[in-house]
Write a protein that holds these residues in place. Sequence first.
Motif, PDB file in Angstrom:
ATOM      1  N   VAL A   1      -5.471  15.990   9.300  1.00  0.00           N
ATOM      2  CA  VAL A   1      -5.817  17.343   8.861  1.00  0.00           C
ATOM      3  C   VAL A   1      -4.726  18.313   9.311  1.00  0.00           C
ATOM      4  CG1 VAL A   1      -7.468  19.238   9.140  1.00  0.00           C
ATOM      5  CG2 VAL A   1      -8.294  16.918   8.716  1.00  0.00           C
ATOM      6  N   GLU A   2      -4.258  18.173  10.548  1.00  0.00           N
ATOM      7  CA  GLU A   2      -3.148  18.997  11.038  1.00  0.00           C
ATOM      8  C   GLU A   2      -1.920  18.809  10.162  1.00  0.00           C
ATOM      9  OE1 GLU A   2      -1.746  18.700  15.115  1.00  0.00           O
ATOM     10  OE2 GLU A   2      -3.829  18.502  15.780  1.00  0.00           O
ATOM     11  N   GLY A   3      -1.690  17.583   9.735  1.00  0.00           N
ATOM     12  CA  GLY A   3      -0.531  17.261   8.914  1.00  0.00           C
ATOM     13  C   GLY A   3      -0.535  17.978   7.576  1.00  0.00           C
ATOM     14  N   LEU A   4      -1.719  18.333   7.097  1.00  0.00           N
ATOM     15  CA  LEU A   4      -1.783  19.102   5.859  1.00  0.00           C
ATOM     16  C   LEU A   4      -1.256  20.504   6.078  1.00  0.00           C
ATOM     17  CD1 LEU A   4      -5.198  18.046   4.336  1.00  0.00           C
ATOM     18  CD2 LEU A   4      -2.924  17.547   3.436  1.00  0.00           C
ATOM     19  N   GLY A   5      -1.448  21.038   7.290  1.00  0.00           N
ATOM     20  CA  GLY A   5      -0.939  22.361   7.635  1.00  0.00           C
ATOM     21  C   GLY A   5      -1.340  23.413   6.631  1.00  0.00           C
TER      22      GLY A   5
ATOM     23  N   ALA B   1       1.556  15.508   1.408  1.00  0.00           N
ATOM     24  CA  ALA B   1       0.218  16.119   1.347  1.00  0.00           C
ATOM     25  C   ALA B   1      -0.720  15.307   0.460  1.00  0.00           C
ATOM     26  CB  ALA B   1       0.309  17.561   0.850  1.00  0.00           C
ATOM     27  N   THR B   2      -0.197  14.791  -0.630  1.00  0.00           N
ATOM     28  CA  THR B   2      -1.004  13.952  -1.522  1.00  0.00           C
ATOM     29  C   THR B   2      -1.427  12.683  -0.804  1.00  0.00           C
ATOM     30  OG1 THR B   2       0.138  14.812  -3.464  1.00  0.00           O
ATOM     31  CG2 THR B   2      -0.995  12.694  -3.714  1.00  0.00           C
ATOM     32  N   ALA B   3      -0.484  12.059  -0.103  1.00  0.00           N
ATOM     33  CA  ALA B   3      -0.788  10.830   0.635  1.00  0.00           C
ATOM     34  C   ALA B   3      -1.810  11.099   1.738  1.00  0.00           C
ATOM     35  CB  ALA B   3       0.490  10.238   1.213  1.00  0.00           C
ATOM     36  N   ILE B   4      -1.662  12.215   2.437  1.00  0.00           N
ATOM     37  CA  ILE B   4      -2.601  12.556   3.516  1.00  0.00           C
ATOM     38  C   ILE B   4      -4.010  12.736   2.953  1.00  0.00           C
ATOM     39  CG2 ILE B   4      -3.256  14.328   5.192  1.00  0.00           C
ATOM     40  CD1 ILE B   4      -0.216  14.761   5.650  1.00  0.00           C
ATOM     41  N   ARG B   5      -4.122  13.450   1.843  1.00  0.00           N
ATOM     42  CA  ARG B   5      -5.453  13.648   1.233  1.00  0.00           C
ATOM     43  C   ARG B   5      -6.084  12.312   0.847  1.00  0.00           C
ATOM     44  NH1 ARG B   5      -2.523  17.820  -1.157  1.00  0.00           N
ATOM     45  NH2 ARG B   5      -3.087  19.838  -0.313  1.00  0.00           N
ATOM     46  N   ARG B   6      -5.281  11.420   0.307  1.00  0.00           N
ATOM     47  CA  ARG B   6      -5.798  10.100  -0.074  1.00  0.00           C
ATOM     48  C   ARG B   6      -6.215   9.303   1.161  1.00  0.00           C
ATOM     49  NH1 ARG B   6      -1.391   7.804  -4.054  1.00  0.00           N
ATOM     50  NH2 ARG B   6      -2.662   5.943  -3.878  1.00  0.00           N
ATOM     51  N   LEU B   7      -5.454   9.419   2.248  1.00  0.00           N
ATOM     52  CA  LEU B   7      -5.832   8.729   3.481  1.00  0.00           C
ATOM     53  C   LEU B   7      -7.133   9.292   4.041  1.00  0.00           C
ATOM     54  CD1 LEU B   7      -2.381   8.363   5.250  1.00  0.00           C
ATOM     55  CD2 LEU B   7      -3.842   6.496   4.442  1.00  0.00           C
ATOM     56  N   LEU B   8      -7.295  10.603   3.994  1.00  0.00           N
ATOM     57  CA  LEU B   8      -8.534  11.217   4.481  1.00  0.00           C
ATOM     58  C   LEU B   8      -9.730  10.747   3.658  1.00  0.00           C
ATOM     59  CD1 LEU B   8      -7.240  14.803   5.282  1.00  0.00           C
ATOM     60  CD2 LEU B   8      -8.187  13.162   6.931  1.00  0.00           C
ATOM     61  N   GLU B   9      -9.544  10.616   2.354  1.00  0.00           N
ATOM     62  CA  GLU B   9     -10.622  10.088   1.500  1.00  0.00           C
ATOM     63  C   GLU B   9     -10.924   8.641   1.871  1.00  0.00           C
ATOM     64  OE1 GLU B   9      -9.396  10.560  -2.556  1.00  0.00           O
ATOM     65  OE2 GLU B   9      -9.384  12.742  -2.412  1.00  0.00           O
ATOM     66  N   ARG B  10      -9.881   7.854   2.048  1.00  0.00           N
ATOM     67  CA  ARG B  10     -10.038   6.430   2.371  1.00  0.00           C
ATOM     68  C   ARG B  10     -10.770   6.229   3.692  1.00  0.00           C
ATOM     69  NH1 ARG B  10      -4.721   2.842   2.566  1.00  0.00           N
ATOM     70  NH2 ARG B  10      -4.940   3.068   0.326  1.00  0.00           N
ATOM     71  N   HIS B  11     -10.483   7.080   4.673  1.00  0.00           N
ATOM     72  CA  HIS B  11     -11.047   6.891   6.014  1.00  0.00           C
ATOM     73  C   HIS B  11     -12.174   7.881   6.317  1.00  0.00           C
ATOM     74  CE1 HIS B  11      -8.041   3.895   6.998  1.00  0.00           C
ATOM     75  NE2 HIS B  11      -7.138   4.685   6.462  1.00  0.00           N
ATOM     76  N   ALA B  12     -12.796   8.390   5.265  1.00  0.00           N
ATOM     77  CA  ALA B  12     -13.876   9.369   5.431  1.00  0.00           C
ATOM     78  C   ALA B  12     -15.055   8.803   6.219  1.00  0.00           C
ATOM     79  CB  ALA B  12     -14.343   9.875   4.074  1.00  0.00           C
ATOM     80  N   ILE B  13     -15.192   7.481   6.256  1.00  0.00           N
ATOM     81  CA  ILE B  13     -16.328   6.880   6.979  1.00  0.00           C
ATOM     82  C   ILE B  13     -16.006   6.636   8.452  1.00  0.00           C
ATOM     83  CG2 ILE B  13     -17.293   5.807   4.907  1.00  0.00           C
ATOM     84  CD1 ILE B  13     -16.061   3.134   5.958  1.00  0.00           C
ATOM     85  N   ALA B  14     -14.815   7.054   8.891  1.00  0.00           N
ATOM     86  CA  ALA B  14     -14.442   6.885  10.303  1.00  0.00           C
ATOM     87  C   ALA B  14     -15.412   7.676  11.170  1.00  0.00           C
ATOM     88  CB  ALA B  14     -13.018   7.373  10.530  1.00  0.00           C
ATOM     89  N   PRO B  15     -15.565   7.258  12.415  1.00  0.00           N
ATOM     90  CA  PRO B  15     -16.457   8.001  13.312  1.00  0.00           C
ATOM     91  C   PRO B  15     -16.053   9.476  13.406  1.00  0.00           C
ATOM     92  CG  PRO B  15     -15.717   5.962  14.334  1.00  0.00           C
ATOM     93  CD  PRO B  15     -14.945   6.124  13.061  1.00  0.00           C
ATOM     94  N   GLU B  16     -17.037  10.327  13.460  1.00  0.00           N
ATOM     95  CA  GLU B  16     -16.786  11.760  13.574  1.00  0.00           C
ATOM     96  C   GLU B  16     -15.949  12.050  14.816  1.00  0.00           C
ATOM     97  OE1 GLU B  16     -19.298  15.882  14.008  1.00  0.00           O
ATOM     98  OE2 GLU B  16     -20.260  14.156  13.070  1.00  0.00           O
ATOM     99  N   GLY B  17     -14.968  12.917  14.663  1.00  0.00           N
ATOM    100  CA  GLY B  17     -14.137  13.311  15.801  1.00  0.00           C
ATOM    101  C   GLY B  17     -13.002  12.349  16.103  1.00  0.00           C
TER     102      GLY B  17
ATOM    103  N   ASP C   1       0.866  -1.170   0.000  1.00  0.00           N
ATOM    104  CA  ASP C   1       0.000   0.000   0.000  1.00  0.00           C
ATOM    105  C   ASP C   1       0.906   1.224   0.000  1.00  0.00           C
ATOM    106  OD1 ASP C   1      -1.750   2.083   0.490  1.00  0.00           O
ATOM    107  OD2 ASP C   1      -2.741   1.118   2.163  1.00  0.00           O
ATOM    108  N   GLU C   2       0.985   1.904  -1.129  1.00  0.00           N
ATOM    109  CA  GLU C   2       1.905   3.028  -1.269  1.00  0.00           C
ATOM    110  C   GLU C   2       1.669   4.128  -0.240  1.00  0.00           C
ATOM    111  OE1 GLU C   2       3.648   5.668  -4.876  1.00  0.00           O
ATOM    112  OE2 GLU C   2       1.467   5.628  -4.717  1.00  0.00           O
ATOM    113  N   ILE C   3       0.414   4.441   0.065  1.00  0.00           N
ATOM    114  CA  ILE C   3       0.159   5.566   0.966  1.00  0.00           C
ATOM    115  C   ILE C   3       0.136   5.176   2.445  1.00  0.00           C
ATOM    116  CG2 ILE C   3      -1.013   6.956  -0.772  1.00  0.00           C
ATOM    117  CD1 ILE C   3      -3.665   6.216   0.655  1.00  0.00           C
ATOM    118  N   ASP C   4       0.152   3.905   2.751  1.00  0.00           N
ATOM    119  CA  ASP C   4       0.196   3.446   4.146  1.00  0.00           C
ATOM    120  C   ASP C   4       1.014   2.146   4.179  1.00  0.00           C
ATOM    121  OD1 ASP C   4      -0.265   3.234   6.869  1.00  0.00           O
ATOM    122  OD2 ASP C   4      -2.394   2.745   6.688  1.00  0.00           O
ATOM    123  N   PRO C   5       2.330   2.264   3.870  1.00  0.00           N
ATOM    124  CA  PRO C   5       3.165   1.083   3.668  1.00  0.00           C
ATOM    125  C   PRO C   5       3.162   0.072   4.820  1.00  0.00           C
ATOM    126  CG  PRO C   5       4.397   3.095   3.171  1.00  0.00           C
ATOM    127  CD  PRO C   5       3.073   3.506   3.724  1.00  0.00           C
ATOM    128  N   LYS C   6       3.101   0.552   6.046  1.00  0.00           N
ATOM    129  CA  LYS C   6       3.120  -0.354   7.200  1.00  0.00           C
ATOM    130  C   LYS C   6       1.720  -0.609   7.768  1.00  0.00           C
ATOM    131  CE  LYS C   6       7.675   1.027   8.962  1.00  0.00           C
ATOM    132  NZ  LYS C   6       8.318   1.617  10.156  1.00  0.00           N
TER     133      LYS C   6
END
Length: 81
Positions: free
Chosen positions: A67-71, A43-59, A3-8
Amino acid sequence: MSDEIDPKGLVREAYRIEGITPGECRSIFLDWALSLPEGLEPATAIRRLLERHAIAPEGHPMTAVLVEGLGNGAAPQRRGG
């Protein structure tokens, strides 16, 4: 399976840990960032992770850390004398 955006699988696992704290998420984020393949923009990887985990519980604290990591994209500045 690689998994390129979450190798481990660190971010994936962070979302699965019940009761994970923001501090733990920041630690995981640092390890994740150091594991990114050369040439992949964080930043590209973070955006893709946010899309992937968009169904995570709110908060979820991992979402907040990502989101902080995007700065704001500002270059780091030296502080002090």
